[in-house]
Design a protein around this motif. Structure first.
Motif, PDB file in Angstrom:
ATOM      1  N   SER A  74       5.162  -5.929  12.809  1.00 16.38           N
ATOM      2  CA  SER A  74       4.380  -5.602  11.613  1.00 16.38           C
ATOM      3  C   SER A  74       2.926  -6.051  11.749  1.00 16.38           C
ATOM      4  O   SER A  74       2.048  -5.230  11.952  1.00 16.38           O
ATOM      5  CB  SER A  74       5.028  -6.177  10.357  1.00 16.38           C
ATOM      6  N   ASP A  75       2.656  -7.334  11.646  1.00 17.79           N
ATOM      7  CA  ASP A  75       1.265  -7.775  11.728  1.00 17.79           C
ATOM      8  C   ASP A  75       1.019  -8.821  12.804  1.00 17.79           C
ATOM      9  O   ASP A  75      -0.067  -9.366  12.907  1.00 17.79           O
ATOM     10  CB  ASP A  75       0.776  -8.288  10.369  1.00 17.79           C
ATOM     11  N   THR A 114      -0.575 -16.363  14.697  1.00 18.83           N
ATOM     12  CA  THR A 114      -0.805 -14.960  15.033  1.00 18.83           C
ATOM     13  C   THR A 114      -0.659 -14.787  16.536  1.00 18.83           C
ATOM     14  O   THR A 114      -1.323 -15.468  17.320  1.00 18.83           O
ATOM     15  CB  THR A 114      -2.210 -14.511  14.581  1.00 18.83           C
TER      16      THR A 114
END
Length: 97
Positions: free
Chosen positions: A28-29, A41
């Motif tokens: 997704s991200d 991240t």
């Protein structure tokens, strides 16, 4: 320096669900959520390693590791930024069969 570590015993089904949750977050991200409000991240390109090892006559371990290099300022921001609108992922159970 360790950011976060957790280990527990889970069922094979729960392990599969946790791995799917991590995969969904990566797709997704690219953010992996951990603990109460932590997130990191993951870069678009990573180095991956799969290690399957016989620890003893009755114990086998599977380790999945991926790593990347990030800019120095991003590491501090990710470690301190709380997760928004996301359930924290269960933490890294070792897969031993």
């Amino acid at each position: 320096m360790d950011i976060y570590e957790d280990s527990r015993t889970v069922s094979r089904s729960d392990l599969a669900a946790w791995l799917r949750q991590l995969a969904n977050q990566l797709e997704s991200d690219g953010r992996l959520f951990y603990g109460a409000a932590g997130a990191v991240t993951v870069a678009d390109t990573v180095r991956c390693e799969l290690e399957i090892e016989r620890e003893s006559e009755t114990e086998v371990s599977v380790e999945i590791e991926f790593s990347w290099t990030e800019p120095a300022h991003a590491a501090v921001a990710d470690e301190q930024e709380p997760a928004k609108d996301a359930e924290p992922a269960e933490t890294t159970p070792e897969a031993a069969s």
